[in-house]
Design a protein around this motif. Structure first.
Motif, PDB file in Angstrom:
ATOM      1  N   CYS A  56       0.861  -1.185   0.000  1.00 45.02           N
ATOM      2  CA  CYS A  56       0.000   0.000   0.000  1.00 45.02           C
ATOM      3  C   CYS A  56       0.891   1.226   0.000  1.00 45.02           C
ATOM      4  CB  CYS A  56      -0.921   0.001   1.218  1.00 45.02           C
ATOM      5  SG  CYS A  56      -1.999   1.446   1.305  1.00 45.02           S
ATOM      6  N   THR A  57       0.737   2.069  -1.027  1.00 43.90           N
ATOM      7  CA  THR A  57       1.564   3.265  -1.155  1.00 43.90           C
ATOM      8  C   THR A  57       0.834   4.534  -0.733  1.00 43.90           C
ATOM      9  OG1 THR A  57       0.890   3.479  -3.480  1.00 43.90           O
ATOM     10  CG2 THR A  57       2.925   2.262  -3.021  1.00 43.90           C
ATOM     11  N   LYS A  58      -0.503   4.451  -0.683  1.00 43.95           N
ATOM     12  CA  LYS A  58      -1.274   5.639  -0.325  1.00 43.95           C
ATOM     13  C   LYS A  58      -2.687   5.224   0.065  1.00 43.95           C
ATOM     14  CE  LYS A  58      -2.339   8.478  -3.654  1.00 43.95           C
ATOM     15  NZ  LYS A  58      -2.269   9.520  -4.714  1.00 43.95           N
ATOM     16  N   GLY A  59      -3.323   6.032   0.924  1.00 40.16           N
ATOM     17  CA  GLY A  59      -4.704   5.776   1.309  1.00 40.16           C
ATOM     18  C   GLY A  59      -4.820   4.738   2.402  1.00 40.16           C
ATOM     19  N   ASN A  60      -6.040   4.241   2.599  1.00 38.04           N
ATOM     20  CA  ASN A  60      -6.276   3.252   3.641  1.00 38.04           C
ATOM     21  C   ASN A  60      -7.497   2.414   3.283  1.00 38.04           C
ATOM     22  OD1 ASN A  60      -8.816   4.453   5.156  1.00 38.04           O
ATOM     23  ND2 ASN A  60      -7.401   6.158   4.772  1.00 38.04           N
ATOM     24  N   SER A  61      -7.593   1.253   3.907  1.00 36.12           N
ATOM     25  CA  SER A  61      -8.729   0.356   3.657  1.00 36.12           C
ATOM     26  C   SER A  61      -8.886  -0.610   4.824  1.00 36.12           C
ATOM     27  CB  SER A  61      -8.529  -0.426   2.360  1.00 36.12           C
ATOM     28  OG  SER A  61      -7.492  -1.378   2.504  1.00 36.12           O
ATOM     29  N   ARG A  62     -10.043  -1.289   4.832  1.00 37.44           N
ATOM     30  CA  ARG A  62     -10.276  -2.417   5.718  1.00 37.44           C
ATOM     31  C   ARG A  62     -10.466  -3.628   4.827  1.00 37.44           C
ATOM     32  NH1 ARG A  62      -8.940  -1.887  10.855  1.00 37.44           N
ATOM     33  NH2 ARG A  62     -10.379  -3.591  11.341  1.00 37.44           N
ATOM     34  N   ILE A  63      -9.764  -4.708   5.139  1.00 36.37           N
ATOM     35  CA  ILE A  63      -9.816  -5.897   4.294  1.00 36.37           C
ATOM     36  C   ILE A  63      -9.933  -7.128   5.170  1.00 36.37           C
ATOM     37  CG2 ILE A  63      -7.285  -6.068   4.209  1.00 36.37           C
ATOM     38  CD1 ILE A  63      -7.562  -7.174   1.371  1.00 36.37           C
ATOM     39  N   LYS A  64     -10.705  -8.096   4.713  1.00 36.19           N
ATOM     40  CA  LYS A  64     -10.800  -9.378   5.399  1.00 36.19           C
ATOM     41  C   LYS A  64      -9.935 -10.393   4.661  1.00 36.19           C
ATOM     42  CE  LYS A  64     -15.256  -9.509   7.836  1.00 36.19           C
ATOM     43  NZ  LYS A  64     -16.558 -10.213   7.921  1.00 36.19           N
ATOM     44  N   ILE A  65      -9.123 -11.101   5.413  1.00 34.99           N
ATOM     45  CA  ILE A  65      -8.312 -12.194   4.879  1.00 34.99           C
ATOM     46  C   ILE A  65      -8.586 -13.408   5.734  1.00 34.99           C
ATOM     47  CG2 ILE A  65      -5.989 -13.020   4.361  1.00 34.99           C
ATOM     48  CD1 ILE A  65      -5.111 -10.115   4.101  1.00 34.99           C
ATOM     49  N   ASN A  66      -9.152 -14.451   5.113  1.00 37.48           N
ATOM     50  CA  ASN A  66      -9.553 -15.656   5.851  1.00 37.48           C
ATOM     51  C   ASN A  66     -10.426 -15.303   7.058  1.00 37.48           C
ATOM     52  OD1 ASN A  66      -8.152 -17.174   4.026  1.00 37.48           O
ATOM     53  ND2 ASN A  66      -6.400 -17.551   5.345  1.00 37.48           N
ATOM     54  N   LEU A  67     -11.380 -14.415   6.818  1.00 33.77           N
ATOM     55  CA  LEU A  67     -12.389 -13.992   7.788  1.00 33.77           C
ATOM     56  C   LEU A  67     -11.882 -12.988   8.826  1.00 33.77           C
ATOM     57  CD1 LEU A  67     -14.213 -17.366   8.544  1.00 33.77           C
ATOM     58  CD2 LEU A  67     -14.782 -15.654   6.831  1.00 33.77           C
ATOM     59  N   GLN A  68     -10.577 -12.811   8.915  1.00 35.34           N
ATOM     60  CA  GLN A  68     -10.016 -11.862   9.884  1.00 35.34           C
ATOM     61  C   GLN A  68      -9.909 -10.478   9.241  1.00 35.34           C
ATOM     62  OE1 GLN A  68      -8.745 -12.349  13.257  1.00 35.34           O
ATOM     63  NE2 GLN A  68      -8.870 -10.130  13.092  1.00 35.34           N
ATOM     64  N   GLU A  69     -10.358  -9.449   9.951  1.00 35.32           N
ATOM     65  CA  GLU A  69     -10.346  -8.098   9.400  1.00 35.32           C
ATOM     66  C   GLU A  69      -9.046  -7.382   9.763  1.00 35.32           C
ATOM     67  OE1 GLU A  69     -13.113  -4.102   9.712  1.00 35.32           O
ATOM     68  OE2 GLU A  69     -14.107  -6.078   9.649  1.00 35.32           O
ATOM     69  N   TYR A  70      -8.479  -6.675   8.770  1.00 35.80           N
ATOM     70  CA  TYR A  70      -7.230  -5.949   8.962  1.00 35.80           C
ATOM     71  C   TYR A  70      -7.370  -4.522   8.447  1.00 35.80           C
ATOM     72  CZ  TYR A  70      -5.261 -10.654   9.464  1.00 35.80           C
ATOM     73  OH  TYR A  70      -5.008 -11.938   9.859  1.00 35.80           O
ATOM     74  N   GLU A  71      -6.581  -3.647   9.047  1.00 38.32           N
ATOM     75  CA  GLU A  71      -6.508  -2.268   8.562  1.00 38.32           C
ATOM     76  C   GLU A  71      -5.262  -2.128   7.698  1.00 38.32           C
ATOM     77  OE1 GLU A  71      -6.365   2.367  10.176  1.00 38.32           O
ATOM     78  OE2 GLU A  71      -6.217   0.684  11.590  1.00 38.32           O
ATOM     79  N   VAL A  72      -5.438  -1.569   6.514  1.00 38.34           N
ATOM     80  CA  VAL A  72      -4.329  -1.362   5.593  1.00 38.34           C
ATOM     81  C   VAL A  72      -4.122   0.134   5.409  1.00 38.34           C
ATOM     82  CG1 VAL A  72      -3.505  -1.669   3.227  1.00 38.34           C
ATOM     83  CG2 VAL A  72      -4.728  -3.529   4.374  1.00 38.34           C
ATOM     84  N   THR A  73      -2.906   0.588   5.653  1.00 35.34           N
ATOM     85  CA  THR A  73      -2.551   1.989   5.443  1.00 35.34           C
ATOM     86  C   THR A  73      -1.261   2.036   4.636  1.00 35.34           C
ATOM     87  OG1 THR A  73      -1.316   2.025   7.533  1.00 35.34           O
ATOM     88  CG2 THR A  73      -3.626   2.719   7.616  1.00 35.34           C
ATOM     89  N   ALA A  74      -0.797   3.233   4.317  1.00 39.67           N
ATOM     90  CA  ALA A  74       0.473   3.362   3.605  1.00 39.67           C
ATOM     91  C   ALA A  74       1.563   2.651   4.391  1.00 39.67           C
ATOM     92  CB  ALA A  74       0.822   4.838   3.418  1.00 39.67           C
TER      93      ALA A  74
END
Length: 295
Positions: A56-74
Motif C-alpha cells: 500500500c503506497t497511499k490511502g487506507n482500507s479495511r480488508i478481510k483475509i480468511n475472515l479476519q479483518e485488517y486495517e491497511v494503510t500506507a
C-alpha cells in the motif's frame, strides 16, 4: 455463509498489464493501482489462486483475509498465498497499491530457504506494517522488476524477472523474520478460529497426514463438522485444501531437490511411488517426472 458465492482471483482476472505480452504465471503492476478504478470487484469474498505481495503506497482500507479483518494503510505489506479468501470491506478514494502476482509453478525451481516460523507469521500477519525505508526498498525492487518485465524482446526476460523476484521474496522473508507476532485485540469468531487452526495444522502436518479425520481429531471436532465449516466458509472442500497443500510441497521437491520419485513419495507419506504418481497426475495433469522436466 453456507450460500455465500465466492469469486476467484486468477491470472485472467488480475491481468491489468498494458504491455503487449505478459510472462506466463507472473503479473506485476507497472503503475500504482487505484482499487476503485480496477474492474475486479473485491467487495465480496474471492479465493486467490496465486501468490501475491502487495504494498500500500497511499490511502487506507479495511480488508478481510480468511475472515479476519485488517486495517491497511500506507507502508503496509500484504502477503497472500493460494487458497486465501480476501474481501475488501472499505477503502479511501486515494487507496493505491503496487503488487506482484505469480503462481507457485513460476517459483518452484527457486531454491528458497525459509525459516520454519515464517509461514506461520505470514498466516497470522498477512498485513504487515513496515517502515517507510523498508517500503521504499521493496518499491525499488518492484520498479526494477517492472523495468525488466517491459523488455518484451529481451531473450532472457523471464529468467531475469524470476531472479529479481527471488531477491524480493528474500527481502519479504527478512521482514517477517524480524517481525514479532502480535495478538489481535479483537476476539475471533468460532469459524475464524477454526479456519486459522486448520490452516496452521495443514502447514505443519501436510507432509505426513492427508485424512480429514486426523485434522478433525487434532481440533477435537467430528470430521463431518470440520468438513462442513471449511466448505461453508471457503466454498472449497476440505480434501481440496489438503490436496493442494500436498501438491505444492511435491512441486517444490520436484523442482528444487535431487530427490528421486521414490524419496519424494516417502517424504510425503505415500504408500509407494505409483500411488504418488497417480495422485499427482490426477491433480496436475502430468506425471511427476514430466513436471520436473518441464520449463
Amino acid at each position: 455463509m453456507a450460500n455465500e458465492k465466492y469469486g476467484k482471483i486468477s491470472f485472467d482476472e488480475a491481468s491489468i498489464q498494458n504491455s503487449p505480452s505478459t510472462i506466463k504465471n507472473f503479473i506485476v503492476s507497472d503503475k500504482s493501482v487505484n482499487v476503485q478504478e480496477h474492474h475486479l470487484d473485491l467487495h465480496y469474498p474471492h479465493i486467490v489462486e496465486g501468490i501475491t505481495f502487495a504494498i500500500c503506497t497511499k490511502g487506507n482500507s479495511r480488508i478481510k483475509i480468511n475472515l479476519q479483518e485488517y486495517e491497511v494503510t500506507a507502508n503496509t505489506l500484504i502477503s497472500i498465498i493460494p487458497g486465501y479468501i480476501i474481501e475488501l470491506i472499505s477503502e479511501s478514494d486515494d487507496l493505491s497499491i503496487e503488487f506482484l502476482f505469480f503462481t507457485f509453478d513460476f517459483i518452484a525451481d527457486l531454491k528458497l530457504t525459509m525459516d520454519i516460523d515464517i509461514p506461520e507469521k505470514m498466516g497470522q500477519m498477512p498485513c504487515l506494517k513496515i517502515t517507510e525505508e523498508e517500503t521504499q526498498s521493496l518499491l525499488e525492487f518492484h520498479s526494477f522488476i517492472v523495468k525488466q518485465y517491459r523488455k518484451t524482446d529481451h531473450l532472457y526476460r523471464e529468467k531475469i524477472a524470476k531472479s529479481l523476484l527471488y531477491t524480493l521474496i528474500c527481502e519479504v522473508m527478512q521482514l517477517y523474520h524480524n517481525s514479532k507476532l502480535v495478538e489481535s485485540p479483537r476476539t475471533k469468531s468460532r469459524q475464524e478460529e477454526l479456519i486459522t487452526q486448520f490452516v496452521e495444522l495443514l502447514f505443519k502436518y501436510h507432509k505426513q497426514e492427508r485424512s480429514v479425520t486426523f485434522y478433525a481429531d487434532k481440533m477435537f471436532l467430528t470430521p463431518k463438522y470440520l468438513s462442513k465449516v471449511i466448505k461453508d466458509v471457503t466454498g472449497k472442500p476440505i480434501l481440496q485444501w489438503i490436496d493442494e497443500m500436498v501438491i505444492m510441497a511435491a512441486k517444490a521437491l520436484l523442482k528444487t531437490s535431487n530427490m528421486t520419485i521414490l524419496q519424494i513419495s516417502e517424504e510425503l507419506n505415500f504408500a509407494n511411488p505409483s500411488f504418488f504418481g497417480s495422485f499427482f497426475r490426477k491433480r496436475v495433469g502430468m506425471t511427476p517426472i514430466q513436471y520436473r522436466e518441464c520449463r
